[in-house]
Design a protein around this motif. Structure first.
Motif, PDB file in Angstrom:
ATOM      1  N   SER A  86       2.849  10.021   0.748  1.00 30.65           N
ATOM      2  CA  SER A  86       1.415  10.270   0.926  1.00 30.65           C
ATOM      3  C   SER A  86       1.117  11.766   0.958  1.00 30.65           C
ATOM      4  CB  SER A  86       0.915   9.609   2.211  1.00 30.65           C
ATOM      5  OG  SER A  86       1.055   8.203   2.148  1.00 30.65           O
ATOM      6  N   VAL A 103       2.949   7.301  -6.320  1.00 27.29           N
ATOM      7  CA  VAL A 103       2.124   6.116  -6.071  1.00 27.29           C
ATOM      8  C   VAL A 103       2.966   4.850  -6.214  1.00 27.29           C
ATOM      9  CG1 VAL A 103       0.092   4.826  -6.805  1.00 27.29           C
ATOM     10  CG2 VAL A 103       0.058   7.320  -6.855  1.00 27.29           C
ATOM     11  N   ARG A 106       5.400   4.663  -3.295  1.00 26.42           N
ATOM     12  CA  ARG A 106       4.723   4.300  -2.050  1.00 26.42           C
ATOM     13  C   ARG A 106       4.342   2.821  -2.045  1.00 26.42           C
ATOM     14  NH1 ARG A 106      -0.681   7.390  -0.118  1.00 26.42           N
ATOM     15  NH2 ARG A 106      -1.561   6.159  -1.823  1.00 26.42           N
ATOM     16  N   ALA A 107       3.937   2.300  -3.201  1.00 28.46           N
ATOM     17  CA  ALA A 107       3.627   0.871  -3.286  1.00 28.46           C
ATOM     18  C   ALA A 107       4.841   0.035  -2.904  1.00 28.46           C
ATOM     19  CB  ALA A 107       3.163   0.520  -4.701  1.00 28.46           C
ATOM     20  N   ASP A 122      -2.207   0.719  -4.495  1.00 29.12           N
ATOM     21  CA  ASP A 122      -1.346   1.676  -5.196  1.00 29.12           C
ATOM     22  C   ASP A 122      -0.904   1.133  -6.550  1.00 29.12           C
ATOM     23  OD1 ASP A 122      -1.530   3.673  -3.361  1.00 29.12           O
ATOM     24  OD2 ASP A 122       0.485   3.450  -2.536  1.00 29.12           O
ATOM     25  N   TYR A 126      -1.416   2.918 -10.196  1.00 30.28           N
ATOM     26  CA  TYR A 126      -0.308   3.162 -11.120  1.00 30.28           C
ATOM     27  C   TYR A 126      -0.603   2.543 -12.488  1.00 30.28           C
ATOM     28  CZ  TYR A 126       4.428   3.634 -12.908  1.00 30.28           C
ATOM     29  OH  TYR A 126       5.514   3.971 -13.667  1.00 30.28           O
TER      30      TYR A 126
END
Length: 472
Positions: A86, A103, A106-107, A122, A126
């Motif tokens: 983040s 992204v 993080r997903a 997210d 993407y």
């Protein structure tokens, strides 16, 4: 070269088709040459290479952050990984570019934390950056599965399979969707498509369309099926399906459609009250002057779609519930999107222009929420709300840009609405109310309201009353 009898050649060709489906293209080509079978298109998969868009020192810094985040992920410290990813995303947004690597990662971390809503958002980001990479669709499928949206999850899984044919066997989290592989059929012509829809056994049906133009003069039922256009091999982003004459398309039960361009001569697409329909990256056009190109009476989820160049309206929701996001409505003879007769429309990030009305609400719409959208250059009102005065009506227009429409930006008649934080281009592009029971307007600093008390009291004269907006 060996020349087979027609019956034998057909069997050999079917074997070549089987080999091609399972990516054994060289063997398939050899068999096709021997049997004089038509050439099968090879399946191309975009290699998902995630790399930073920055240069020099910045690139080295972000690469270090990525490696640190991946190390935290590998150690099972998923929350720490989320925080690091983040921070990198925030830095990149300040630099006015966004690297989808962080992204996507993080997903995946959100999925491990079972934060499925966050993972889904997210994944969508993407996909918007890398629409032909399987990773975004895979993350989306797993997030929707975690949210118990099986129709959406299977659709995203089919989109993933379209881009990565070995996904079910080589990606452990995806083995839960492996049953889809057994009920998938590949189509190369309109006859293949009709045969698949008519002959595949009921239940799960996944149909992948290779590039081409699919035409039919029959009515087609898209029931209990997932249909995805294989656009990774095409210069266009959608595969065209042309309904000739007055032929229509219907959904009675469940259906998910992606990467398709529907063109109707005099027909239209209709989802019946019992239907659940998902549309992603589709477009709809009809030359029918009486019916919109797309009409739904069921539950409909629409993302990244276009409704354009139709003689009547673009999208009509009656009685059902529609969720519309990141869609465009343009050059339609009547309204872009329309909701009425008990329908519910939740729309955000919509762009509606060059229609008669940018949005038509009523009569008797149950709910309409329009947010973060642009309603511009329509031939009449930007937004027209009429006859939505019943007790349970919920009409909200929030944070929209409403510019350069030929009539008022928002015109309201016999309705209760909430208008908040909208931007208008000029006085004539403001708000007009006639027999309005309730309008609450939260204004940006750039506007001042005149005649406020008379307007909100509902005591407008019979010839109507205009709420004038003046720039400060």
């Amino acid at each position: 070269m060996t020349v087979f009898l027609p019956e034998t050649a057909k069997v050999v060709y079917q074997h070549a088709l089987y080999l091609s489906v399972f990516c054994r293209h060289e063997e398939a080509m050899n068999i096709q040459y021997c049997s004089k079978a038509p050439t099968l298109p090879a399946h191309k998969v975009e290699i998902c290479v995630d790399s930073t868009d920055s240069r020099g020192v910045e690139a080295a810094e972000f690469e270090k952050l990525r490696e640190e985040g991946n190390k935290l992920f590998g150690e099972g410290r998923f929350q720490d990984a989320v925080e690091l990813y983040s921070s990198a995303i925030d830095r990149k947004e300040r630099l006015e570019f966004l690297d989808p690597t962080f992204v996507s990662n993080r997903a995946l971390a959100y999925l491990m934390l079972q934060l499925f809503e966050e993972a889904l958002e997210d994944a969508k980001v993407y996909i918007s950056k890398r629409p032909k990479c399987w990773k975004g669709y895979a993350r989306k499928a797993l997030a929707l599965h975690g949210l118990n949206d099986m129709t959406g999850a299977e659709f995203a899984a089919a989109q993933t399979y379209n881009l990565a044919r070995e996904i079910f066997s080589k990606y452990d989290p995806f083995k839960k969707f492996s049953y889809l592989e057994k009920c998938t059929r590949f189509c190369y012509s309109d006859s293949d498509l009709l045969q698949a829809l008519n002959t595949m056994p009921p239940g799960k049906r996944v149909i992948l369309l290779y590039p081409g133009i699919y035409e039919t003069m029959r009515e087609v039922d898209f029931d209990n099926c997932i249909v995805v256009g294989c656009v990774e091999q095409s210069l266009d982003s959608r595969i065209q399906v042309h309904f000739k004459g007055s032929s229509d398309a219907f959904v009675h039960t469940k259906c998910a459609l992606g990467n398709l361009n529907f063109l109707f001569d005099q027909g239209h697409f209709q989802c019946l009250p019992t239907s659940v329909t998902i549309l992603y990256n589709c477009s709809f056009t009809s030359r029918n002057s009486l019916m919109p190109s797309f009409k739904t009476l069921g539950v409909t989820k629409v993302e990244n779609c276009d409704f354009r160049n139709s003689s009547a309206g673009g999208f009509l929701c009656i009685a059902g519930a529609s969720d519309v996001e990141n869609c465009t409505f343009s050059n339609n003879g009547k309204a872009g999107p329309e909701v009425r007769q008990g329908g519910t429309l939740l729309a955000k990030n919509v762009y509606s222009y060059n229609n008669r009305q940018g949005l038509l609400v009523g009569p008797k719409a149950k709910k309409c929420v329009l947010a973060n959208s642009q309603i511009n250059c329509n031939a009449s009102e930007g937004i027209f709300v009429c006859d939505c005065e019943h007790d349970n009506a919920d009409i909200q227009l929030c944070n929209n840009s409403i510019f350069h429409n030929d009539n008022f930006g928002i015109s309201v008649r016999d309705s209760s609405i909430l208008v908040a934080e909208n931007a208008f281009s000029r006085i004539v592009g403001g708000v007009y109310g006639f027999r309005v029971t309730l309008v609450v307007i939260f204004l940006e600093m750039r506007f001042r309201v005149t005649d406020w008390e008379e307007f909100v009291s509902g005591n407008a004269p019979m010839d109507g009353h205009r709420l004038a907006l003046k720039t400060i």
